[in-house]
Design a protein around this motif. Structure first.
Motif, PDB file in Angstrom:
ATOM      1  N   TYR A 271     -45.511 -23.115  81.084  1.00 59.65           N
ATOM      2  CA  TYR A 271     -45.773 -21.806  81.688  1.00 59.65           C
ATOM      3  C   TYR A 271     -44.462 -21.240  82.223  1.00 59.65           C
ATOM      4  CZ  TYR A 271     -50.689 -23.262  81.636  1.00 59.65           C
ATOM      5  OH  TYR A 271     -51.934 -23.696  81.259  1.00 59.65           O
ATOM      6  N   GLN A 272     -44.266 -19.938  81.999  1.00 58.98           N
ATOM      7  CA  GLN A 272     -43.077 -19.263  82.485  1.00 58.98           C
ATOM      8  C   GLN A 272     -43.408 -18.484  83.754  1.00 58.98           C
ATOM      9  OE1 GLN A 272     -40.160 -19.705  81.272  1.00 58.98           O
ATOM     10  NE2 GLN A 272     -40.661 -20.729  79.353  1.00 58.98           N
ATOM     11  N   PRO A 273     -42.500 -18.470  84.748  1.00 65.05           N
ATOM     12  CA  PRO A 273     -42.748 -17.653  85.946  1.00 65.05           C
ATOM     13  C   PRO A 273     -42.769 -16.172  85.591  1.00 65.05           C
ATOM     14  CG  PRO A 273     -40.929 -19.205  86.281  1.00 65.05           C
ATOM     15  CD  PRO A 273     -41.225 -19.189  84.824  1.00 65.05           C
ATOM     16  N   VAL A 274     -43.612 -15.423  86.280  1.00 68.84           N
ATOM     17  CA  VAL A 274     -43.634 -13.968  86.111  1.00 68.84           C
ATOM     18  C   VAL A 274     -43.463 -13.335  87.473  1.00 68.84           C
ATOM     19  CG1 VAL A 274     -45.039 -13.956  84.044  1.00 68.84           C
ATOM     20  CG2 VAL A 274     -46.159 -13.914  86.254  1.00 68.84           C
ATOM     21  N   GLY A 275     -42.784 -12.191  87.526  1.00 69.73           N
ATOM     22  CA  GLY A 275     -42.582 -11.487  88.781  1.00 69.73           C
ATOM     23  C   GLY A 275     -43.882 -10.888  89.283  1.00 69.73           C
ATOM     24  N   GLU A 276     -43.907 -10.572  90.574  1.00 69.98           N
ATOM     25  CA  GLU A 276     -45.119 -10.004  91.141  1.00 69.98           C
ATOM     26  C   GLU A 276     -45.485  -8.692  90.457  1.00 69.98           C
ATOM     27  OE1 GLU A 276     -47.174 -11.366  93.128  1.00 69.98           O
ATOM     28  OE2 GLU A 276     -45.980 -13.150  93.496  1.00 69.98           O
ATOM     29  N   SER A 277     -44.458  -7.912  90.071  1.00 68.87           N
ATOM     30  CA  SER A 277     -44.743  -6.634  89.431  1.00 68.87           C
ATOM     31  C   SER A 277     -45.284  -6.801  88.028  1.00 68.87           C
ATOM     32  CB  SER A 277     -43.464  -5.780  89.381  1.00 68.87           C
ATOM     33  OG  SER A 277     -42.472  -6.444  88.635  1.00 68.87           O
ATOM     34  N   GLU A 278     -45.101  -7.994  87.419  1.00 61.31           N
ATOM     35  CA  GLU A 278     -45.567  -8.238  86.068  1.00 61.31           C
ATOM     36  C   GLU A 278     -46.894  -8.984  86.034  1.00 61.31           C
ATOM     37  OE1 GLU A 278     -42.045  -9.147  83.212  1.00 61.31           O
ATOM     38  OE2 GLU A 278     -41.669 -10.189  85.088  1.00 61.31           O
ATOM     39  N   ARG A 629     -31.801   7.372  74.652  1.00 66.96           N
ATOM     40  CA  ARG A 629     -32.868   8.358  74.749  1.00 66.96           C
ATOM     41  C   ARG A 629     -33.906   7.964  75.809  1.00 66.96           C
ATOM     42  NH1 ARG A 629     -33.711  10.125  68.351  1.00 66.96           N
ATOM     43  NH2 ARG A 629     -31.517  10.681  68.010  1.00 66.96           N
ATOM     44  N   GLY A 630     -33.377   7.556  76.984  1.00 58.66           N
ATOM     45  CA  GLY A 630     -34.237   7.302  78.122  1.00 58.66           C
ATOM     46  C   GLY A 630     -34.826   5.914  78.214  1.00 58.66           C
ATOM     47  N   VAL A 631     -34.497   5.042  77.255  1.00 58.13           N
ATOM     48  CA  VAL A 631     -35.075   3.696  77.241  1.00 58.13           C
ATOM     49  C   VAL A 631     -33.949   2.662  77.243  1.00 58.13           C
ATOM     50  CG1 VAL A 631     -36.542   2.054  75.984  1.00 58.13           C
ATOM     51  CG2 VAL A 631     -37.114   4.500  75.998  1.00 58.13           C
ATOM     52  N   LEU A 632     -34.123   1.619  78.054  1.00 57.15           N
ATOM     53  CA  LEU A 632     -33.198   0.495  78.090  1.00 57.15           C
ATOM     54  C   LEU A 632     -33.763  -0.622  77.238  1.00 57.15           C
ATOM     55  CD1 LEU A 632     -30.635  -0.810  79.433  1.00 57.15           C
ATOM     56  CD2 LEU A 632     -32.209  -1.724  81.162  1.00 57.15           C
ATOM     57  N   GLU A 647     -35.859   5.327  83.820  1.00 56.13           N
ATOM     58  CA  GLU A 647     -35.990   5.950  85.132  1.00 56.13           C
ATOM     59  C   GLU A 647     -36.773   5.083  86.110  1.00 56.13           C
ATOM     60  OE1 GLU A 647     -37.648  10.102  87.167  1.00 56.13           O
ATOM     61  OE2 GLU A 647     -37.822   9.767  85.005  1.00 56.13           O
ATOM     62  N   THR A 648     -37.842   4.445  85.627  1.00 56.94           N
ATOM     63  CA  THR A 648     -38.744   3.733  86.536  1.00 56.94           C
ATOM     64  C   THR A 648     -38.653   2.216  86.446  1.00 56.94           C
ATOM     65  OG1 THR A 648     -40.572   3.628  84.939  1.00 56.94           O
ATOM     66  CG2 THR A 648     -40.357   5.633  86.296  1.00 56.94           C
ATOM     67  N   GLY A 649     -38.131   1.688  85.337  1.00 53.30           N
ATOM     68  CA  GLY A 649     -38.103   0.242  85.146  1.00 53.30           C
ATOM     69  C   GLY A 649     -39.386  -0.322  84.582  1.00 53.30           C
ATOM     70  N   GLU A 650     -40.357   0.520  84.260  1.00 50.18           N
ATOM     71  CA  GLU A 650     -41.601   0.032  83.660  1.00 50.18           C
ATOM     72  C   GLU A 650     -41.297  -0.611  82.304  1.00 50.18           C
ATOM     73  OE1 GLU A 650     -45.728   1.727  81.616  1.00 50.18           O
ATOM     74  OE2 GLU A 650     -44.242   3.105  82.469  1.00 50.18           O
ATOM     75  N   ARG A 651     -41.819  -1.816  82.105  1.00 52.90           N
ATOM     76  CA  ARG A 651     -41.610  -2.449  80.800  1.00 52.90           C
ATOM     77  C   ARG A 651     -42.582  -1.848  79.799  1.00 52.90           C
ATOM     78  NH1 ARG A 651     -42.136  -8.760  80.380  1.00 52.90           N
ATOM     79  NH2 ARG A 651     -44.187  -8.327  79.496  1.00 52.90           N
ATOM     80  N   LEU A 652     -42.042  -1.305  78.721  1.00 54.35           N
ATOM     81  CA  LEU A 652     -42.841  -0.592  77.736  1.00 54.35           C
ATOM     82  C   LEU A 652     -43.421  -1.530  76.693  1.00 54.35           C
ATOM     83  CD1 LEU A 652     -40.374   2.394  77.257  1.00 54.35           C
ATOM     84  CD2 LEU A 652     -42.361   2.269  78.780  1.00 54.35           C
ATOM     85  N   TYR A 653     -42.622  -2.475  76.232  1.00 56.12           N
ATOM     86  CA  TYR A 653     -43.128  -3.474  75.299  1.00 56.12           C
ATOM     87  C   TYR A 653     -42.183  -4.656  75.255  1.00 56.12           C
ATOM     88  CZ  TYR A 653     -39.788  -1.829  71.680  1.00 56.12           C
ATOM     89  OH  TYR A 653     -38.664  -1.495  70.981  1.00 56.12           O
TER      90      TYR A 653
END
Length: 729
Positions: A271-278, A629-632, A647-653
């Motif tokens: 199992y891999q650790p996941v952040g609270e936001s994830e 184009r706005g994506v990291l 802009e927000t850090g939301e993981r898209l995929y």
């Protein structure tokens, strides 16, 4: 999940300054241990140097003597009272495990005979390998518990080994007492992507409890699937057992937790650790290989030829819009291959382009130095080759690949060794259209030539000896590339010893300023940008820093960060993106430019006035990211691609590139709405840029590729290990 407080504490622990006279003597003792210099050991111990003087990671002279197999030095240090039970603070290894991992049996037997503790892992290894001599020595040592004995019995591969183990019983080994801080460091959510199940670990009532959960595919909400179980310490501070006999282990480096291993029976689950936001709503994972998109024509665009003057092109951004980068090619049938040019030596530094010429640096052994190994591995030993090398700067025609000129820029035996994935000339050259500046770290020189290959100036910068942060005896080769800004050449020299950031006059190479850095070896290239009319140099290190480009004065700093930072900082949509990926600390930071002082986040925070957003994990190791184009986009060296809203850090995929992953060293680039990712095997996958993953094409040059490509004027230039390819439509 591990808190920012724990990460900050680890950074402070691992990054303590090493400037005192006592520490200098401690390093002298450790250096003598690495070299096996028993006489020097005697002198230093007689002078009162503490036998267990640690380096910044908690490793002592005994560690290094054991790792090198210097038995007499190990014996002398042990006789002088060296502690046998010390674990370093990063890898949690002892002198015994260092000796065993390096294959030094005499040292292993000596340490076992001296009663070194914590030998349970070695017991199972000896049983699995059928090594009866080692097994007897470990059994005689006796410092293992019932779990280790049971594991060894299960691993036994012969009746004679099984008989030896049946005769023995384990003595009681006291379970360690855990503090609440230690329990909190282990608490958090852990996820298994294969089984799509998770484990939530909590600290309550003075003990750890674990409970399994699943995640709703639509909402991402977690639901528990069974009752919680108590975790009872067994055999070590990170090893636990339940009443049913299931084992829970929390291995990791740097005082962090990198994974949870659950052994409910004879098999184990990871199992891999996941952040609270994830943990509550993870972005979708593209698990299967999608078919190539039907609607992906190789559309011609108007060309506005633009130079590719440095590592990763203009501003180091890795963006090649409107440069005519093709969608399809295949070297096997010559599709799209306009030209090939063979190169001697091992090609790791990237090509650059100015107008109609390609420039490339070559390091070739005169007698032959061809040892090279690709793939996903973590070996630290360098290549042992002390042959004379010829260093060249070559110019080729961008359209045809025909040679324009070749200049020998240095010759001699390199003064440092190299890693099995590097060369003796790793740094990419840089040009301003009048001069080509080359940095040869293993020869200690910075040079400038005109565009006809004539030497303009040469400056000694000192041998740049970079390598494994933990042990300076393992040399890997300096890799940071020079950059040009405002009439100055900026050089980052994070090396063993006197690390520095420096600026040299572009006209004549004269030093302009030099700023000392309290860093171990790093491998990133500096990034220069303007902030309010003043130039700033941003450097990705174990502490991320910004410097005044005119004076070298530090403006700001930010931590924690990984050891071995490699990727280049990026600027996009008004934010600085800096990340690194050597475990366990693998952060991503989106920094607002123009700040000053210590920008490190307070415990528990993910953003601040200075930090737009951050992740405490998710950073990647070797390839540099793309902001487009706005994506990291972050491409891990195992081929896992993650996309974040800039802009927000939301993981898209998150996806496996091509559906298969692979091994990646070259940094990706973007062009005309596409992303290009090249594996070490020479395959390039093309993915549509955007908020969803879509594979467009797979191409190949059928050669090993470590260097990052260049693109200009309708030609994509890919440097393979032994040649250049010019690829067009």
């Amino acid at each position: 999940m591990k808190s920012q407080r724990v990460l900050l504490a680890a950074l402070l622990l691992l990054s303590a300054p090493l400037s005192s006279a006592q520490e200098d003597q401690g390093e002298a003792l450790r250096a003598a241990a690495r070299e096996g210099d028993a006489g020097r050991i005697e002198e230093l111990l007689a002078a009162g140097v503490p036998v267990d003087a640690p380096n910044r990671y908690g490793a002592t002279a005994l560690f290094f003597a054991a790792d090198r197999g210097h038995l007499e030095v190990v014996r002398r240090l042990a006789d002088a009272g060296a502690a046998l039970d010390i674990e370093d603070r990063f890898y949690q290894m002892t002198a015994l495990s260092r000796a065993a991992g390096s294959g030094h049996r005499e040292v292993v037997f000596f340490l076992l005979g001296r009663g070194t503790p914590g030998v349970g892992g070695l017991l199972a290894r000896a049983a699995r390998q059928g090594d009866e001599e080692l097994l007897r020595a470990v059994l005689d040592n006796g410092n293992f518990d019932e779990d280790a004995l049971a594991a060894a019995r299960e691993a036994a591969d012969s009746e004679s080994v099984a008989a030896l183990l049946r005769e023995r019983t384990a003595r009681a080994v006291a379970a360690p007492e855990l503090t609440e801080e230690a329990r909190q460091a282990l608490a958090g959510s852990y996820w298994n992507e294969t089984t799509e199940r998770g484990v939530r670990v909590v600290s309550e009532d003075g003990m750890l409890r674990a409970r399994s959960f699943e995640r709703d595919a639509a909402s991402g909400e977690e639901r528990f699937t069974g009752p919680g179980v108590a975790l009872m310490p067994r055999g070590g501070p990170r090893s636990f057992v339940t009443e049913s006999g299931a084992r829970y282990r929390f291995p990791g480096r740097g005082g962090m937790v990198e994974r949870l291993v659950v052994e409910p029976g004879g098999e184990w689950e990871l199992y891999q650790p996941v952040g609270e936001s994830e943990s509550r709503a993870a972005a979708p994972e593209v698990a299967e290989a999608p078919r190539l998109a039907d609607s992906a024509p190789d559309v011609l665009v108007p060309l506005q030829p633009r130079p590719w003057p440095q590592f990763r092109g203009p501003r180091g951004a890795g963006v090649a819009d409107e440069q005519g980068v093709p969608l399809h090619w295949n070297a096997a049938d010559a599709e799209g291959i306009a030209w090939e040019a063979a190169l001697p030596g091992l090609g790791v530094s990237s090509p650059i382009v100015w107008e109609d010429e390609v420039y490339v640096v070559i390091a070739a052994s005169v007698t032959g130095d061809t040892e090279f190994r690709i793939g996903l591995y973590g070996d630290v030993a360098p290549v042992e080759n002390e042959s004379e090398h010829r260093f060249e700067l070559r110019a080729l025609d961008l359209r045809t690949g025909e040679p324009r000129w070749t200049t020998e820029i240095a010759r001699g035996v390199p003064m440092t060794r190299r890693h099995t994935k590097s060369s003796q000339a790793n740094a990419t050259p840089v040009t301003d259209g009048e001069r080509i500046v080359t940095l040869l770290g293993s020869m200690g020189v910075l040079l400038a030539h005109d565009l006809d290959g004539n030497l303009l100036w040469e400056r000694e910068v000192g041998v740049l000896n970079s390598g494994w942060f933990y042990d300076p005896g393992y040399q890997w080769g300096h890799a940071s590339s020079p950059v040009i800004h405002g009439g100055a050449v900026i050089v980052l020299a994070d090396v063993h010893g006197d690390a520095f950031l420096g600026a040299f006059d572009l006209e004549d190479g004269e030093p302009l300023w030099r700023t000392a850095r309290d860093e171990v070896s790093t491998f990133s290239t500096p990034f220069v940008h303007d902030v309010g009319g003043q130039a700033e140099v941003v450097v990705n290190g174990t502490v991320i820093r910004g410097y005044d480009a005119a004076t070298g004065a530090e403006r700001w700093r930010l931590g924690p960060n990984s050891e071995i930072p490699i990727s280049v900082p990026l600027l996009g949509d008004g934010l600085l993106f800096v990340q690194a990926g050597y475990p366990p600390i693998r952060p991503i930071y989106a920094i607002r430019p123009g700040m000053e002082g210590d920008l490190s986040l307070a415990p528990g925070e993910e953003s601040s006035e200075a930090i737009a957003w951050s992740k405490d994990r998710g950073g990647v190791y070797i390839p540099s990211p793309i902001f487009y184009r706005g994506v990291l986009y972050l491409n891990a060296n195992n081929g896992r691609l993650s996309a974040y809203d800039g802009e927000t850090g939301e993981r898209l995929y998150r996806a496996r590139i091509g559906g298969i992953g692979g091994s990646y060293a070259a940094s990706p680039f973007a062009a005309d709405g596409r992303l290009y990712f090249t594996t070490e095997e020479g395959d390039t996958f093309v993915v549509r840029a955007g908020r969803e993953y879509e594979l467009l094409a797979k191409n190949t040059v059928d050669r090993i590729v470590m260097a990052s490509p260049a693109a200009s004027g309708g030609v994509l230039v890919i440097r393979a290990i032994d040649r250049l390819f010019g690829i067009t439509r």
